[in-house]
Design an enzyme around this catalytic site. Sequence first.
Site, PDB file in Angstrom:
ATOM      1  N   ASN A 153       5.623  -3.554  11.204  1.00 15.27           N
ATOM      2  CA  ASN A 153       5.111  -2.431  10.105  1.00 15.27           C
ATOM      3  C   ASN A 153       5.373  -3.210   8.870  1.00 15.27           C
ATOM      4  O   ASN A 153       6.052  -4.096   8.523  1.00 15.27           O
ATOM      5  CB  ASN A 153       5.352  -1.179  10.340  1.00 15.27           C
ATOM      6  CG  ASN A 153       4.291  -0.177   9.837  1.00 15.27           C
ATOM      7  OD1 ASN A 153       3.900  -0.192   8.901  1.00 15.27           O
ATOM      8  ND2 ASN A 153       4.034   0.863  10.628  1.00 15.27           N
TER       9      ASN A 153
ATOM     10  N   CYS B 273       0.179 -42.201  -2.847  1.00 15.73           N
ATOM     11  CA  CYS B 273       0.798 -41.662  -4.145  1.00 15.73           C
ATOM     12  C   CYS B 273      -0.117 -41.610  -5.319  1.00 15.73           C
ATOM     13  O   CYS B 273      -0.841 -42.640  -5.583  1.00 15.73           O
ATOM     14  CB  CYS B 273       1.928 -42.501  -4.301  1.00 15.73           C
ATOM     15  SG  CYS B 273       3.086 -41.994  -5.556  1.00 15.73           S
TER      16      CYS B 273
ATOM     17  N   ASN C 255       4.346   5.254  15.902  1.00 18.88           N
ATOM     18  CA  ASN C 255       4.460   4.535  14.350  1.00 18.88           C
ATOM     19  C   ASN C 255       5.917   5.241  14.001  1.00 18.88           C
ATOM     20  O   ASN C 255       6.234   6.013  13.261  1.00 18.88           O
ATOM     21  CB  ASN C 255       3.470   5.059  13.610  1.00 18.88           C
ATOM     22  CG  ASN C 255       3.562   4.477  12.075  1.00 18.88           C
ATOM     23  OD1 ASN C 255       4.615   3.987  11.612  1.00 18.88           O
ATOM     24  ND2 ASN C 255       2.362   4.845  11.509  1.00 18.88           N
ATOM     25  N   PHE C 256       6.947   4.177  14.193  1.00 17.38           N
ATOM     26  CA  PHE C 256       8.153   4.412  13.343  1.00 17.38           C
ATOM     27  C   PHE C 256       8.375   3.369  12.354  1.00 17.38           C
ATOM     28  O   PHE C 256       9.371   2.795  12.194  1.00 17.38           O
ATOM     29  CB  PHE C 256       9.374   3.961  14.727  1.00 17.38           C
ATOM     30  CG  PHE C 256       9.319   5.332  15.760  1.00 17.38           C
ATOM     31  CD1 PHE C 256       8.869   6.465  15.711  1.00 17.38           C
ATOM     32  CD2 PHE C 256       9.646   4.802  17.087  1.00 17.38           C
ATOM     33  CE1 PHE C 256       8.762   7.155  16.777  1.00 17.38           C
ATOM     34  CE2 PHE C 256       9.885   5.622  18.273  1.00 17.38           C
ATOM     35  CZ  PHE C 256       9.366   6.826  17.950  1.00 17.38           C
TER      36      PHE C 256
ATOM     37  N   CYS D 290       5.975   3.297   9.022  1.00 14.30           N
ATOM     38  CA  CYS D 290       5.555   3.186   7.744  1.00 14.30           C
ATOM     39  C   CYS D 290       6.711   3.698   6.824  1.00 14.30           C
ATOM     40  O   CYS D 290       7.308   4.695   6.992  1.00 14.30           O
ATOM     41  CB  CYS D 290       4.341   4.363   7.836  1.00 14.30           C
ATOM     42  SG  CYS D 290       2.656   3.414   8.182  1.00 14.30           S
TER      43      CYS D 290
ATOM     44  N   ASN E 283       0.762  -1.193   0.068  1.00 11.01           N
ATOM     45  CA  ASN E 283       0.014   0.010   0.090  1.00 11.01           C
ATOM     46  C   ASN E 283       0.898   1.369  -0.133  1.00 11.01           C
ATOM     47  O   ASN E 283       1.893   1.158   0.345  1.00 11.01           O
ATOM     48  CB  ASN E 283      -0.975  -0.101   1.132  1.00 11.01           C
ATOM     49  CG  ASN E 283      -0.308   0.654   2.428  1.00 11.01           C
ATOM     50  OD1 ASN E 283      -0.328   1.881   2.919  1.00 11.01           O
ATOM     51  ND2 ASN E 283       0.356  -0.175   3.179  1.00 11.01           N
TER      52      ASN E 283
HETATM   53  C1  LIG Z   1      -3.732   0.176   3.702  1.00 11.61           C
HETATM   54  C2  LIG Z   1      -2.685   0.142   5.103  1.00 11.61           C
HETATM   55  C3  LIG Z   1      -2.692   1.103   5.575  1.00 11.61           C
HETATM   56  C4  LIG Z   1      -1.916   1.213   6.903  1.00 11.61           C
HETATM   57  N1  LIG Z   1      -1.772   2.273   7.700  1.00 11.61           N
HETATM   58  C5  LIG Z   1      -0.942   2.284   8.871  1.00 11.61           C
HETATM   59  C6  LIG Z   1      -0.900   3.241   9.627  1.00 11.61           C
HETATM   60  O1  LIG Z   1      -1.499   4.397   9.273  1.00 11.61           O
HETATM   61  N2  LIG Z   1      -0.035   3.306  10.642  1.00 11.61           N
HETATM   62  C7  LIG Z   1       0.594   2.135  11.120  1.00 11.61           C
HETATM   63  O2  LIG Z   1       1.286   2.072  12.100  1.00 11.61           O
HETATM   64  N3  LIG Z   1       0.517   0.993  10.291  1.00 11.61           N
HETATM   65  C8  LIG Z   1      -0.238   0.925   9.130  1.00 11.61           C
HETATM   66  N4  LIG Z   1      -0.344   0.054   8.437  1.00 11.61           N
HETATM   67  C9  LIG Z   1       0.447  -1.126   8.595  1.00 11.61           C
HETATM   68  C10 LIG Z   1      -0.214  -2.195   9.573  1.00 11.61           C
HETATM   69  O3  LIG Z   1      -0.771  -1.631  10.959  1.00 11.61           O
HETATM   70  C11 LIG Z   1       0.488  -3.621   9.796  1.00 11.61           C
HETATM   71  O4  LIG Z   1       1.443  -3.412  10.383  1.00 11.61           O
HETATM   72  C12 LIG Z   1       0.722  -4.218   8.742  1.00 11.61           C
HETATM   73  O5  LIG Z   1      -0.247  -4.101   7.545  1.00 11.61           O
HETATM   74  C13 LIG Z   1       1.083  -5.856   8.672  1.00 11.61           C
HETATM   75  O6  LIG Z   1      -0.033  -6.588   9.390  1.00 11.61           O
HETATM   76  P1  LIG Z   1      -1.003  -7.317   8.428  1.00 11.61           P
HETATM   77  O7  LIG Z   1       0.070  -8.223   7.818  1.00 11.61           O
HETATM   78  O8  LIG Z   1      -1.843  -8.148   9.324  1.00 11.61           O
HETATM   79  O9  LIG Z   1      -1.413  -6.521   7.409  1.00 11.61           O
HETATM   80  C14 LIG Z   1      -1.027  -0.044   7.099  1.00 11.61           C
HETATM   81  C15 LIG Z   1      -1.369  -0.966   6.166  1.00 11.61           C
HETATM   82  C16 LIG Z   1      -2.178  -0.898   5.164  1.00 11.61           C
HETATM   83  C17 LIG Z   1      -2.395  -2.102   4.513  1.00 11.61           C
END
Ligand SMILES: Cc1cc2nc3c(=O)[nH]c(=O)nc-3n(C[C@H](O)[C@H](O)[C@H](O)COP(=O)(O)O)c2cc1C
Length: 433
Positions: free
Chosen positions: A204, A347, A136-137, A139, A77
């Site tokens: 993340n 098999c 959130n360190f 994204c 994403n």
């Molecule tokens: C569309 C989308 C938006 C996300 N936005 C955030 C966010 O705003 N803050 C954050 O900490 N993680 C964000 N994440 C990461 C998720 O919180 C998570 O760490 C990551 O998707 C892994 O988990 P999963 O495999 O269950 O999806 C986002 C993930 C997706 C798919």
Amino acid sequence: MANLATNFIGIRSPNPFWLASAPPTDKEYNVRRAYEAGWGGVVWKTLGSEGPPVVNVNGPRYGVIYGADRRVMGINNIELITDRPLEVNLREIKSVKRDYPDRALIISLMVPCDEDSWKSILARIEDTGADGVELNFGCPHGMAERGMGSAVGQVPEYIEMVTRWVKTHSRMPCIVKLTPNISDIRKPAEAAKRGGADAVSLINTINSITSVDLDDFAPEPKIDGKGTHGGYCGPAVKPIALNMVAEIARSPETRGLPISGIGGVTTWRDAAEFMALGAGSVQVCTAAMTYGFKIVEEMITGLSAYMDRKGFTSVDQLVGRAVPNVTDWQFLNLNYVTKARIDQDLCISCGRCFAACEDTSHQAIAINPGRVFTVKDEECVACNLCVDVCPVQDCITMVELPKGTMDPRTGIVVGDYANWTTHPNNPMARAAE
Ligand SMILES: Cc1cc2nc3c(=O)[nH]c(=O)nc-3n(C[C@H](O)[C@H](O)[C@H](O)COP(=O)(O)O)c2cc1C
């Protein structure tokens, strides 16, 4: 039914299943429905400071990797943190928390890397009634280019500094969310601990480009002919996340630091695996985005049934139970010797085991003119590839040779492998002489 009630760093929830900070937790409407569906907690979609508005792209935000049956295996994403006004989010958080006091509600935060910005947002969220904050360190896109998210998470000194600011200016429990886009996950976890974090959460998303349009020659998702890297998540990232959770759980420097496990959790079993490796709670994003909020029902009933079967009365009895069995390669037991066995009744004579072993491995599978496949013990190194490629479950299994029997491949008696490095039967040892 087993009691799934969870107390994670003082944050109580009826079960360990939380929704991760992402679109499912972006607004009151979603979070109320999530709680009604049974989720034990949510981490609200990341809030930023009241600076310039956050503006998302207006084209597609996701790239997807599918399995053969079009099952979503991974999502990439390019979405930013919340693009809704801070005031609106805070009002909604307060209202939801008031109505669901027994559920966990954690606020995810990402603001510029200066103390005043952190102090000021922490003051703003104080009276929402939220149970804690998650920093959130992690994204890796959009915000990192502005010096936030993974740009902070990749520098342990920044993690420590910001965590310390947060602990100085807030009494709330503080979870530091880590980025996997780093070579050694233990370093940021250690920094978070030094800064006073109550817990870490991970992972993340992982830097990724999921595909390239071969007509337009641009990465997907494509925004008017151009693309950028995004963050990868979903079932495909689970193995990476499990390893990182285990690394933190077993490291002497961070042992005992509470962990919220994230990454590809789709079923109760995924969640239980994270918990066995040390996660006191788990967070879910992609699975909820793929199947809806009700997947939590399978997680609750599945984990309860499993705990009943194992005789566990509380989740604490599961958390960390597999950690002592995660070790370094050199401590693996060479005297554990197995050979592949093919169940001729199961098999289907497809020959995939033969092709894989004959072409790419150890030539340890024989084929006779009637397409009957058998294992040549004298060649089988027990690599397991035949089991992995066989389309019929349990048709090929690995069977342990009893101690004291001779391994026909090496001529070594099982039990004597400790001497294998210098044993005369070992061609490497002979070559070294
Ligand atoms: C569309 C989308 C938006 C996300 N936005 C955030 C966010 O705003 N803050 C954050 O900490 N993680 C964000 N994440 C990461 C998720 O919180 C998570 O760490 C990551 O998707 C892994 O988990 P999963 O495999 O269950 O999806 C986002 C993930 C997706 C798919």
